[in-house]
Design a protein around this motif. Structure first.
Motif, PDB file in Angstrom:
ATOM      1  N   LEU A 183      -5.487   5.678 -34.043  1.00 52.46           N
ATOM      2  CA  LEU A 183      -6.843   5.385 -34.502  1.00 52.46           C
ATOM      3  C   LEU A 183      -7.791   5.232 -33.317  1.00 52.46           C
ATOM      4  O   LEU A 183      -8.933   5.703 -33.363  1.00 52.46           O
ATOM      5  CB  LEU A 183      -6.854   4.128 -35.371  1.00 52.46           C
ATOM      6  N   ALA A 184      -7.324   4.607 -32.249  1.00 50.74           N
ATOM      7  CA  ALA A 184      -8.168   4.455 -31.059  1.00 50.74           C
ATOM      8  C   ALA A 184      -8.559   5.815 -30.503  1.00 50.74           C
ATOM      9  O   ALA A 184      -9.703   6.007 -30.068  1.00 50.74           O
ATOM     10  CB  ALA A 184      -7.446   3.627 -29.998  1.00 50.74           C
ATOM     11  N   GLN A 185      -7.642   6.773 -30.537  1.00 50.39           N
ATOM     12  CA  GLN A 185      -7.959   8.122 -30.061  1.00 50.39           C
ATOM     13  C   GLN A 185      -9.029   8.771 -30.940  1.00 50.39           C
ATOM     14  O   GLN A 185      -9.950   9.414 -30.428  1.00 50.39           O
ATOM     15  CB  GLN A 185      -6.700   8.983 -30.019  1.00 50.39           C
ATOM     16  N   LEU A 186      -8.909   8.607 -32.239  1.00 46.16           N
ATOM     17  CA  LEU A 186      -9.922   9.145 -33.152  1.00 46.16           C
ATOM     18  C   LEU A 186     -11.284   8.506 -32.898  1.00 46.16           C
ATOM     19  O   LEU A 186     -12.308   9.193 -32.838  1.00 46.16           O
ATOM     20  CB  LEU A 186      -9.514   8.908 -34.612  1.00 46.16           C
ATOM     21  N   LEU A 236     -16.915   7.816 -30.677  1.00 47.05           N
ATOM     22  CA  LEU A 236     -17.824   7.063 -29.810  1.00 47.05           C
ATOM     23  C   LEU A 236     -18.511   7.979 -28.803  1.00 47.05           C
ATOM     24  O   LEU A 236     -19.706   7.824 -28.531  1.00 47.05           O
ATOM     25  CB  LEU A 236     -17.063   5.950 -29.080  1.00 47.05           C
ATOM     26  N   ARG A 237     -17.779   8.935 -28.253  1.00 44.15           N
ATOM     27  CA  ARG A 237     -18.379   9.880 -27.288  1.00 44.15           C
ATOM     28  C   ARG A 237     -19.473  10.706 -27.952  1.00 44.15           C
ATOM     29  O   ARG A 237     -20.490  11.017 -27.333  1.00 44.15           O
ATOM     30  CB  ARG A 237     -17.328  10.832 -26.701  1.00 44.15           C
ATOM     31  N   VAL A 250     -17.635   3.183 -22.900  1.00 47.50           N
ATOM     32  CA  VAL A 250     -17.301   2.407 -24.096  1.00 47.50           C
ATOM     33  C   VAL A 250     -15.888   2.767 -24.546  1.00 47.50           C
ATOM     34  O   VAL A 250     -15.594   3.921 -24.836  1.00 47.50           O
ATOM     35  CB  VAL A 250     -18.310   2.676 -25.238  1.00 47.50           C
ATOM     36  N   ALA A 251     -15.014   1.775 -24.565  1.00 49.40           N
ATOM     37  CA  ALA A 251     -13.637   1.965 -25.028  1.00 49.40           C
ATOM     38  C   ALA A 251     -13.537   1.523 -26.482  1.00 49.40           C
ATOM     39  O   ALA A 251     -14.177   0.541 -26.879  1.00 49.40           O
ATOM     40  CB  ALA A 251     -12.690   1.146 -24.169  1.00 49.40           C
ATOM     41  N   PRO A 252     -12.761   2.237 -27.295  1.00 44.71           N
ATOM     42  CA  PRO A 252     -12.639   1.861 -28.705  1.00 44.71           C
ATOM     43  C   PRO A 252     -11.964   0.505 -28.871  1.00 44.71           C
ATOM     44  O   PRO A 252     -10.948   0.229 -28.230  1.00 44.71           O
ATOM     45  CB  PRO A 252     -11.799   2.980 -29.311  1.00 44.71           C
TER      46      PRO A 252
END
Length: 119
Positions: free
Chosen positions: A15-18, A23-24, A33-35
């Motif tokens: 999910l963080a990758q998605l 975010l980008r 910004v990191a998820p």
């Protein structure tokens, strides 16, 4: 997406990758910004999803006054949700409160994972 050991290893990581891609796309001017993805915790007996992306308020504090397209954290959350790529792992998303993007995991994906785990 085929279910294998890599898919089962970390739902949160997937999910963080998605969300990182979303975010980008949502705020390309903020590349650092990191998820912030966490499992949802039921509050007052109500659970809004399985996981939640909690970036909207932090992003809003960084871009407030810079980007007219956003009117507050909820609109940032809506944009993050809109820019989320389709995935077999996600059944649905919603935005709650100050921009929290809630994710409900796909029941079909969970069934495939469960079948994989029982070998």
């Amino acid at each position: 997406m085929a279910v294998d050991a890599e898919n089962v290893a970390s739902v949160k990581r997937q999910l963080a990758q998605l969300f990182e891609v979303s975010l980008r796309t949502t705020v390309p001017s903020e590349p650092d910004v990191a998820p912030l993805v966490e499992a949802c915790i039921a509050k007052f007996g109500v659970k809004f999803g399985d996981y939640q992306c909690n970036n909207a308020m932090g992003i809003w504090s960084k871009i407030k006054g810079k980007q007219a397209e956003f009117k507050g954290p909820p609109s940032v959350g809506q944009a993050i949700m809109k820019n989320l790529s389709p995935s077999d792992i996600v059944e649905s998303c919603s935005v709650a409160g100050p921009g929290f993007v809630n994710v409900v995991l796909s029941k079909n994906w969970i069934a495939q994972v469960t079948a994989f785990l029982t070998f």
